[in-house]
Design an enzyme around this catalytic site. Structure first.
Site, PDB file in Angstrom:
ATOM      1  N   ARG A  25      -3.075  -2.567  -6.602  1.00  0.00           N
ATOM      2  CA  ARG A  25      -1.685  -2.068  -6.645  1.00  0.00           C
ATOM      3  C   ARG A  25      -1.506  -1.088  -7.799  1.00  0.00           C
ATOM      4  NH1 ARG A  25       1.838  -1.930  -2.965  1.00  0.00           N
ATOM      5  NH2 ARG A  25       1.685  -4.154  -2.506  1.00  0.00           N
ATOM      6  N   GLN A  80      -2.794  -3.360   6.651  1.00  0.00           N
ATOM      7  CA  GLN A  80      -1.861  -2.258   6.391  1.00  0.00           C
ATOM      8  C   GLN A  80      -2.595  -1.124   5.679  1.00  0.00           C
ATOM      9  OE1 GLN A  80       1.980  -2.021   6.138  1.00  0.00           O
ATOM     10  NE2 GLN A  80       2.316  -1.418   4.027  1.00  0.00           N
ATOM     11  N   HIS A  97      -2.508   7.896  -1.977  1.00  0.00           N
ATOM     12  CA  HIS A  97      -1.230   7.195  -2.177  1.00  0.00           C
ATOM     13  C   HIS A  97      -0.924   7.096  -3.678  1.00  0.00           C
ATOM     14  CE1 HIS A  97       1.585   3.835  -1.984  1.00  0.00           C
ATOM     15  NE2 HIS A  97       1.359   3.571  -0.718  1.00  0.00           N
ATOM     16  N   ASP A 133      11.881   5.213   0.869  1.00  0.00           N
ATOM     17  CA  ASP A 133      10.635   5.211   1.625  1.00  0.00           C
ATOM     18  C   ASP A 133      10.776   6.326   2.655  1.00  0.00           C
ATOM     19  OD1 ASP A 133       8.173   4.500   2.548  1.00  0.00           O
ATOM     20  OD2 ASP A 133       8.651   2.408   2.975  1.00  0.00           O
ATOM     21  N   GLU A 173       2.816  10.815  -2.209  1.00  0.00           N
ATOM     22  CA  GLU A 173       1.553  10.684  -1.487  1.00  0.00           C
ATOM     23  C   GLU A 173       1.249  11.948  -0.680  1.00  0.00           C
ATOM     24  OE1 GLU A 173       1.784   6.964   0.740  1.00  0.00           O
ATOM     25  OE2 GLU A 173       3.327   6.292  -0.646  1.00  0.00           O
TER      26      GLU A 173
HETATM   27  C1  BG6 Z   1       4.026   3.355   1.227  1.00  0.00           C
HETATM   28  C2  BG6 Z   1       4.820   3.016   2.451  1.00  0.00           C
HETATM   29  O1  BG6 Z   1       3.194   4.423   1.507  1.00  0.00           O
HETATM   30  O2  BG6 Z   1       3.239   2.241   0.848  1.00  0.00           O
HETATM   31  C3  BG6 Z   1       5.676   1.789   2.173  1.00  0.00           C
HETATM   32  O3  BG6 Z   1       5.628   4.126   2.817  1.00  0.00           O
HETATM   33  C4  BG6 Z   1       4.791   0.634   1.706  1.00  0.00           C
HETATM   34  O4  BG6 Z   1       6.381   1.420   3.351  1.00  0.00           O
HETATM   35  C5  BG6 Z   1       4.001   1.110   0.498  1.00  0.00           C
HETATM   36  O5  BG6 Z   1       5.610  -0.472   1.364  1.00  0.00           O
HETATM   37  C6  BG6 Z   1       3.061   0.059  -0.083  1.00  0.00           C
HETATM   38  O6  BG6 Z   1       2.201  -0.434   0.886  1.00  0.00           O
HETATM   39  P1  BG6 Z   1       1.201  -1.586   0.532  1.00  0.00           P
HETATM   40  O7  BG6 Z   1       0.470  -1.934   1.797  1.00  0.00           O
HETATM   41  O8  BG6 Z   1       0.262  -1.056  -0.498  1.00  0.00           O
HETATM   42  O9  BG6 Z   1       2.025  -2.738   0.015  1.00  0.00           O
END
Ligand code: BG6
Length: 310
Positions: free
Chosen positions: A72, A93, A168, A213, A272
């Site tokens: 993160r 995700q 990102h 977002d 991003e």
């Molecule tokens: C962003 C998305 O790119 O990433 C958000 O637009 C998302 O919707 C965020 O919450 C974080 O994603 P993750 O999977 O790293 O928790």
């Protein structure tokens, strides 16, 4: 430090990072950076001169550093889908690239004193079980006065494939509530709360006052995040990127994220560089696509002068 830990003597070495995960640490007269093999994840970049020598990337103090979990903060590599996979919500995700162990492809000093490091990831049985295509990814990080990150995706399959991708970037800011974002214009998909609503904001810089977002499609502008509290601006330039995402979870979503501190949201803003949704990339066999983002620390504009060229 034994001799074999250096990959570029005196400039870049292999070392043990958070929670025992291996990383490459670059330390030159120009800048320092940390690049994990896990996810090819850059977690740290600090220029040593210029308007500000404060680290440019936000890292959560609650991040996991563990196999199978994303990190993160820093710059997660999103590939080959963005967000939830529409036809398989159980798939990870933002794709699998940020969850895999990458390997070192090379490292080289650059003529301007920067250092380039390349990590690579190739398809295998596990990636094919999630996404049935053969590919090679190369992430090239150039650590200098500015930070350049390039993601090259090559199609090694006998037929074309389509993918989404993003670098990102979690920018470190001193107070997101005071930030002024230049360069985002035009309609955007508002995806806050998990939705998808096309909206258009009044022209002018973006200021954040709630969960944000947004996906700007067909957008190529240079973006500048002016952070008056931090007394600097961070510019994000992109190449090979037709979409840009702007994200801050704000209070409630921050609380709901297990790997993010409840009180950390004021200190980050994701800008991003990517190709997502209608801007997904279709790549013929043998072809390579390059996505790049450059991060520059800049002085705040003096009164009445904007830093955005967008
Ligand atoms: C962003 C998305 O790119 O990433 C958000 O637009 C998302 O919707 C965020 O919450 C974080 O994603 P993750 O999977 O790293 O928790």
């Amino acid at each position: 430090m034994s001799a074999q830990d250096w990959i570029l003597p005196g400039l870049a070495r292999r070392e043990t990072g958070e929670n025992g995960l291996p990383r490459i640490a670059v330390n030159t007269p120009l800048a320092e950076a940390h690049l994990y093999f896990h996810g090819a994840h850059l977690t740290y970049f600090r220029p040593k001169s210029g308007p500000s020598t404060t680290p440019c990337l936000f890292m959560s103090g609650s991040s996991w550093f563990a196999a199978g979990r994303p990190i993160r903060g820093g710059i997660p590599v999103v590939f080959p889908w963005f967000g939830r996979r529409r036809d398989d919500p159980a798939a990870p995700q933002h794709g699998f690239a940020r969850l895999r162990e990458w390997s070192l492809r090379g490292a080289a000093p650059q003529p301007d004193g920067a250092v380039a490091v390349v990590l690579a990831l190739e398809s295998d049985a596990e990636t094919r079980s999630l996404w049935p295509h053969d590919f090679r990814l190369e992430l090239r990080v150039v650590v200098g006065n500015s930070l350049l990150v390039e993601l090259r995706a090559t199609n090694l399959s006998p037929s074309a494939f389509t993918f989404e991708e993003a670098l990102h970037t979690y920018l470190a800011v001193a107070d997101v509530r005071q930030v002024v974002v230049q360069g985002f214009h035009g309609p955007f998909a508002d995806t806050s709360g998990g939705g998808w609503k096309i909206r258009q904001e009044a022209e002018g810089p973006v200021r954040l006052a709630a969960e944000t977002d947004r996906i700007y499609l067909g957008h190529r502008n240079r973006i500048v995040v002016q952070d008056p509290t931090g007394k600097r601006a961070l510019a994000v330039e992109r190449e090979g990127s037709d979409a840009a995402v702007l994200w801050n979870p704000w209070i409630a979503k921050a609380k709901a994220m297990p790997d993010f501190g409840d009180d950390e949201w004021p200190f980050m803003l994701c800008v991003e560089a990517g190709n997502v949704a209608d801007c997904a990339v279709t790549l013929p066999p043998g072809a390579t696509h390059r996505l790049a983002t450059r991060l520059l620390s800049e002085p705040l504009p003096s009164e009445g002068r904007a830093t955005s060229r967008g």
